[in-house]
Design a protein around this motif. Structure first.
Motif, mmCIF file in Angstrom:
data_model
loop_
_atom_site.group_PDB
_atom_site.id
_atom_site.type_symbol
_atom_site.label_atom_id
_atom_site.label_comp_id
_atom_site.label_asym_id
_atom_site.label_seq_id
_atom_site.Cartn_x
_atom_site.Cartn_y
_atom_site.Cartn_z
ATOM 1 N N PRO A 1 0.809 -1.228 0.000
ATOM 2 C CA PRO A 1 0.000 0.000 0.000
ATOM 3 C C PRO A 1 0.840 1.275 0.000
ATOM 4 O O PRO A 1 0.494 2.249 -0.672
ATOM 5 C CB PRO A 1 -0.822 -0.101 1.286
ATOM 6 N N GLU A 2 1.961 1.282 0.728
ATOM 7 C CA GLU A 2 2.777 2.496 0.776
ATOM 8 C C GLU A 2 3.401 2.848 -0.579
ATOM 9 O O GLU A 2 3.747 3.991 -0.825
ATOM 10 C CB GLU A 2 3.854 2.386 1.862
ATOM 11 N N ASP A 3 3.519 1.848 -1.459
ATOM 12 C CA ASP A 3 4.096 2.111 -2.787
ATOM 13 C C ASP A 3 3.121 2.848 -3.704
ATOM 14 O O ASP A 3 3.528 3.438 -4.694
ATOM 15 C CB ASP A 3 4.516 0.798 -3.452
ATOM 16 N N THR A 4 1.842 2.823 -3.364
ATOM 17 C CA THR A 4 0.821 3.470 -4.197
ATOM 18 C C THR A 4 0.594 4.933 -3.816
ATOM 19 O O THR A 4 -0.151 5.631 -4.501
ATOM 20 C CB THR A 4 -0.518 2.718 -4.091
ATOM 21 N N ALA A 5 1.233 5.409 -2.751
ATOM 22 C CA ALA A 5 0.960 6.747 -2.209
ATOM 23 C C ALA A 5 1.156 7.859 -3.232
ATOM 24 O O ALA A 5 0.409 8.831 -3.244
ATOM 25 C CB ALA A 5 1.839 7.005 -0.991
ATOM 26 N N SER A 6 2.111 7.722 -4.112
ATOM 27 C CA SER A 6 2.353 8.797 -5.084
ATOM 28 C C SER A 6 1.327 8.795 -6.219
ATOM 29 O O SER A 6 1.318 9.697 -7.048
ATOM 30 C CB SER A 6 3.766 8.701 -5.644
ATOM 31 N N GLU B 1 -9.152 5.153 -1.437
ATOM 32 C CA GLU B 1 -9.711 4.213 -2.409
ATOM 33 C C GLU B 1 -9.066 4.367 -3.785
ATOM 34 O O GLU B 1 -8.939 3.389 -4.521
ATOM 35 C CB GLU B 1 -11.237 4.403 -2.517
ATOM 36 N N ASN B 2 -8.684 5.574 -4.139
ATOM 37 C CA ASN B 2 -8.049 5.811 -5.438
ATOM 38 C C ASN B 2 -6.719 5.063 -5.545
ATOM 39 O O ASN B 2 -6.373 4.557 -6.606
ATOM 40 C CB ASN B 2 -7.836 7.313 -5.657
ATOM 41 N N ALA B 3 -5.973 4.976 -4.457
ATOM 42 C CA ALA B 3 -4.679 4.305 -4.450
ATOM 43 C C ALA B 3 -4.828 2.784 -4.472
ATOM 44 O O ALA B 3 -3.948 2.085 -4.967
ATOM 45 C CB ALA B 3 -3.864 4.732 -3.236
#
Length: 156
Positions: free
Chosen positions: A47-52, A57-59
C-alpha cells in the motif's frame, strides 16, 4: 591487500570472480527491471508504494498483481535459485585443481544459460527453450559440485 593479490593469482579463481560478478550484476539488474515494470504498469505489492498515485480508495486500484510484473519477478526468483548455488559451488570449484579451460567452459555455459533463460522468459520463446536453458545451468552447477565432492573424498 597483498593477501587478496595472492588469492587472485590463481587463474581459475580470477576467472570465477569475473564470471561471478557478471551473473551477480545480471541478477541485480532483474530487481531494477521488476521495479521499472511495476512503475510502468502501476501494479504495486504494498500500500505504501501506491501513495504517489493517489490516496485512499483511489490508491487501492494500484495495489494489484500484473502478469508482466509477475513474469519478471519469476525470472528474478529463478536467478536467485540458480545463481546463488553457482556462486558457492564455483568458489570451491576454483580451488579443486581444474584447468583454466575446463573452468571457463563451466563458467561460460552457466552465464550463457542464465542470459538465454532470461531472454526466453521475457520474449517469451516457446518451450522447451527456457527449460533447456535452465537445465544447462543446473547441470553446470551439478558438475562443479561433483568435482568438489570427488576432490574432498580423495583428500580424506
Amino acid at each position: 591487500m597483498r593477501k587478496m593479490h595472492e588469492f587472485l593469482d590463481n587463474e581459475v579463481t580470477l576467472a570465477f570472480v569475473r564470471y561471478g560478478l557478471i551473473v551477480i550484476g545480471k541478477m541485480m539488474l532483474m530487481s531494477t527491471i521488476t521495479a521499472f515494470v511495476r512503475m510502468k504498469k502501476k501494479a504495486f505489492a504494498n500500500p505504501e508504494d501506491t501513495a504517489s498515485f493517489g490516496k485512499g480508495e483511489n490508491a487501492k486500484k494500484f495495489l494489484r498483481t500484473d502478469p508482466d510484473v509477475e513474469r519478471v519477478r519469476r525470472i528474478h526468483l529463478n536467478d536467485l535459485e540458480n545463481i546463488i548455488p553457482f556462486l558457492f559451488a564455483g568458489f570451491f570449484y576454483s580451488f579443486c585443481g581444474v584447468t583454466l579451460s575446463t573452468a571457463l567452459m563451466h563458467y561460460r555455459i552457466f552465464l550463457g544459460s542464465r542470459i538465454f533463460h532470461t531472454l526466453a522468459y521475457l520474449i517469451p520463446l516457446p518451450q522447451p527453450s527456457r527449460a533447456l536453458a535452465w537445465m544447462a545451468g543446473y547441470l553446470v552447477t551439478f558438475s562443479m559440485m561433483y568435482k568438489i565432492v570427488m576432490v574432498a573424498f580423495t583428500m580424506s
